[in-house]
Enzyme design. Structure first.
Site, PDB file in Angstrom:
ATOM      1  CB  VAL A  99      10.175   1.382   9.050  1.00 27.66           C
ATOM      2  CG1 VAL A  99       9.673   2.302  10.145  1.00 27.66           C
ATOM      3  CG2 VAL A  99       9.506   0.030   9.128  1.00 27.66           C
ATOM      4  CB  CYS A 100      10.139  -0.393   3.528  1.00 30.28           C
ATOM      5  SG  CYS A 100      11.087  -1.321   2.316  1.00 30.28           S
ATOM      6  CB  ILE A 101      14.432   3.547   2.989  1.00 33.78           C
ATOM      7  CG1 ILE A 101      15.476   2.655   3.668  1.00 33.78           C
ATOM      8  CG2 ILE A 101      13.758   4.463   4.004  1.00 33.78           C
ATOM      9  CD1 ILE A 101      16.629   3.422   4.293  1.00 33.78           C
TER      10      ILE A 101
END
EC number: 1.7.1.7
Length: 327
Positions: free
Chosen positions: A175-177
């Site tokens: 969930v890290c962009i």
């Protein structure tokens, strides 16, 4: 120089088995030492709001697992330390680097946590170095974890400032962009970045992000990690703090990144996103399965403990280990 470094990630690597010397995987020892303490497994649930809360932290500590409490409920940190110590449990908290955190750290002299993690997205920064020095001056007995970083230079600088362990991983998490929003990070080559950083480290390295399977824990240890921080595999449990959502009769849990709009409450410097994960049973079951899988990894490595994983050979197979399969 950098172009000479092999670039690969977890799905590109297969570890090569050695002769098994144990008669049952239950004989394999998965314990790990960090600072003065021994823990049951070399894994840490990510210090994120949808992964850990005080109840889960307490459960993990009681059962002999390491944990790091997130820093997003700042006023509860001191009462949390007190409550953990009253039960004879270790206190492990997170701090940021803003000015008020210095005063907070100084206030912990009367009830000092065993572990403090300095938790910011780009940890190779003067602000982190200054905070390490402050904690080590005010609370010299506290074990300091600092991160996140992605280069050997960063590891050396944080270690030299006094960090007892460094956390490696810039944006490889589910969930890290960061990699998309900024163009920077270790997404897609996290395992190679871990290897690169570990070669420069004199103190423990914590691999953070990009873990998609239990086998990735063994691979992390092979390439230099002492501990492995995991988000998505620990999200979505019945006990998980994420909000429960029902879609077409199925239950899901929210899981979002530490720099997401959902965590920040606003669209500002957003480097995380929110996803829904199917609810997957109890956390204790996942921990048991992780331990059993890691014990199997140790048996394949031809050893009796985690150290055996550090010495196995490997091959780079470039995205082919799934061979069309999925899990």
């Amino acid at each position: 120089m950098f172009n000479e470094i092999p670039v690969f990630d977890y799905e590109d690597i297969q570890l090569i088995p050695n002769k098994c010397i144990i008669t049952s995987r239950s004989q394999a020892d998965t314990s790990v030492t960090l600072g003065k303490y021994q823990f049951k497994l070399p894994v840490i649930p990510a210090n994120m709001q949808t992964i850990i809360d005080e109840t889960i932290a307490e459960q993990l500590a009681k059962e002999g697992y390491f944990y790091i409490m997130h820093r997003f409920d700042e006023d509860s940190r001191k009462p949390f330390i007190k409550r953990m110590h009253e039960q004879g449990l270790i206190a492990s908290i997170s701090v940021g680097v803003k000015a008020y955190e210095y005063e907070f750290v100084t206030s912990l002299k009367e009830d000092t946590p065993e572990f403090i993690t300095i938790d910011i997205a780009h940890g190779h920064a003067n602000s982190v170095i200054d905070m390490i020095k402050h904690i080590k001056t005010e609370l010299p007995e506290t074990f300091v974890i600092a991160g996140n970083v992605g280069t050997p230079e960063a590891v050396r600088e944080l270690e030299n400032a006094g960090a007892d362990a460094t956390k490696v991983g810039i944006g490889p998490g589910k969930v890290c962009i960061t990699k998309v929003k900024t163009g920077f990070g270790t997404g897609g080559w996290q395992l190679a970045a871990l290897r690169w950083c570990a070669k420069a480290a004199r103190k423990p390295i914590i691999a953070d992000g990009g873990i998609r399977t239990h086998g990735d824990i063994a691979k992390s240890i092979r390439f230099g990690a002492s501990m492995v921080m995991i988000g998505s595999l620990f999200a979505g449990h019945i006990e998980s703090p994420g909000k429960t959502v029902e879609v077409n009769g199925e239950t899901f849990k929210e899981y979002y990144g530490s720099a997401s709009a959902y965590q920040k409450g606003e669209h500002k410097n957003v480097e995380g996103k929110k996803i829904l994960l199917p609810t997957k049973g109890h956390l204790s079951d996942t921990l048991t399965e992780m331990q059993q899988d890691l014990q199997s990894s140790i048996s394949y490595a031809g050893g009796k403990d985690l150290d055996s994983l550090r010495h196995v050979d490997y091959v780079i197979v470039k995205n082919s280990i799934w061979n069309g399969d999925s899990i």
